[in-house]
Scaffold this active site. Structure first.
Site, short mmCIF file in Angstrom:
data_model
loop_
_atom_site.label_atom_id
_atom_site.label_comp_id
_atom_site.label_asym_id
_atom_site.label_seq_id
_atom_site.Cartn_x
_atom_site.Cartn_y
_atom_site.Cartn_z
N TYR A 226 0.90 -1.16 0.57
CA TYR A 226 0.03 0.00 0.03
C TYR A 226 0.52 1.32 -0.10
CZ TYR A 226 -3.95 -2.91 0.91
OH TYR A 226 -5.64 -3.93 1.00
N ASP B 202 -5.50 -6.79 5.62
CA ASP B 202 -7.19 -5.62 5.35
C ASP B 202 -7.93 -6.92 5.26
OD1 ASP B 202 -8.13 -4.02 4.31
OD2 ASP B 202 -7.27 -3.30 2.54
N LYS C 98 3.29 -15.51 1.97
CA LYS C 98 2.87 -16.03 1.43
C LYS C 98 3.95 -16.62 1.57
CE LYS C 98 0.31 -17.85 -2.16
NZ LYS C 98 -0.33 -18.89 -2.43
#
Ligand code: NAD
Length: 356
Positions: free
Chosen positions: A139, A246, A190
């Site tokens: 972000y 999020d 991940k």
């Protein structure tokens, strides 16, 4: 004397914040010393001053011990250039105040177990905490943009980025939070695909050595998204990066089925924080005394606990909320047959009355 900056914002923000403020005022009558000052933020501030986060509002937020925030945004602002959009106020506040740790409890109250779309046995008694890093990741990573693509047309690109220091900082908050609960921390990444996640996993594991009393596990984000639906009660505290957090925190909130019930905290390194409901400005119901103020009232309770060192007052608010739910009072979002439907103001007044 503790200083609270109150930023009501847009849509239902002013209505729900007013109820949280009357709860705080009621606690003042019981001996809590607070100095409460209000300032505009978001679209309201843009309308008044051409800036979603005017300097006066930022100064007030900086000087305060804690910030109580309503919500920002609305369709009338959607066409504004990005720096003028209401949500920029929140992003800038997070950045300027160094609010890097976002705490989102997802709790299923016994009275509201039927509000969830999940089977009651799956979610009854659920009490988990999602900890999301808030100031890094894709972000905020640079470079980013939209540019001509090599093969013709355009391409969009963003940069996922975390430094070791940023990972270590949020990991420590996670271990400390787990220590106050059932001493289990699940780090979500991940790492099978992303370099950023590989470093994340290495650093979280290293910090884990400082907390031998907390059981650390790791999970890939796709599996975590699935496990949250399959068996959410397996989790206690989840720590993860900005983008994964999020998405997962919204998923976890919906396990409870009641977006109007969930508070959140965003903390800096010294425990100063911004407290807000997880929902948005709900323009569809704004100004009609329909909004559920409990997420904001519970955010005020979190504020007392995490930033104002008033655990007793926090517990009192939470107990009062449980009491009004047990009495059957419900705003429209939670109403079902056999309960008593009330408006935003009436719900706030009931919580104030239940404080005693
Ligand atoms: P939303 O959370 O505002 O609303 C989603 C749905 O939930 C709506 O039907 C709304 O009526 C309902 N709802 C939300 N809060 C409620 C409450 N307290 N009581 C009863 N019902 C409630 O999300 P959205 O509709 O996607 O977004 C509306 C605006 O809010 C947008 O401009 C968006 O950018 C903004 N937004 C702001 C924040 C924030 O300020 N932190 C967060 C999310 C969205």
């Amino acid at each position: 004397m503790k200083r609270i900056a109150v930023l009501p914002g847009d849509g239902i923000g002013p209505e729900i914040v007013a109820q949280a403020v009357s709860v705080l005022r009621a606690l003042e009558r019981h001996g809590l010393a607070l100095e409460i000052a209000e300032a505009p933020v978001g679209g309201t501030a843009y309308d008044a001053a051409g800036d979603p986060l005017p300097q006066r509002t930022l100064d007030l937020a900086k000087a305060a011990d804690a910030i109580l925030f309503g919500s920002v945004g609305g369709p009338q602002y959607d066409a504004l250039p990005r720096p003028k959009r209401p949500e920029q106020a929140l992003l800038r506040l997070r950045k300027e105040l160094g609010l890097f740790a976002n705490l989102r409890p997802a709790i299923v109250y016994p009275e509201l177990v039927n509000a969830s779309t999940m089977r009651p046995e799956c979610v009854s008694g659920l009490d988990i905490l999602i900890l999301r890093e808030l100031t890094g990741d894709i972000y905020f990573g640079e470079p980013r943009g939209i540019r001509p693509a090599e093969g013709g047309g355009r391409e969009g690109f963003d940069t996922m980025r975390y430094t070791e220091a940023e990972i270590a900082r949020i990991a420590r908050v996670g271990f400390l939070a787990a220590r106050k609960r059932s001493r289990r921390l699940c780090s979500v990444d991940k790492a099978n695909v992303l370099e950023t996640s590989q470093l994340w996993r290495e650093v979280v594991t290293a910090i884990g050595a400082e907390f031998p009393d907390v059981e650390l596990s790791h999970m890939y984000v796709d599996n975590a998204a699935m496990q949250l639906l399959r068996n959410p009660k397996q989790f206690d505290v989840i720590v993860t990066g900005n983008m994964f957090g999020d998405i997962l925190s919204d998923e976890a909130s919906m396990l409870t089925g009641s977006i109007g019930m969930l508070p959140s905290a965003s903390l800096d390194e010294r425990g100063k924080g911004l407290y807000e409901p997880i929902h948005g400005s709900a323009p569809d119901i704004a100004g009609r005394n329909l909004a559920n103020p409990l997420a904001t009232i519970l955010s005020a309770a979190m504020m007392l606990r995490y930033s104002l060192d008033s655990e007793g007052a926090a517990g009192r608010i939470e107990a009062a909320v449980r009491k009004v739910l047990a009495r059957g009072l419900r705003t429209a979002d939670l109403y079902e047959a056999g309960t008593q439907r009330v408006g935003t103001r009436e719900m706030g007044e009931a919580v104030v009355a239940a404080l005693d």
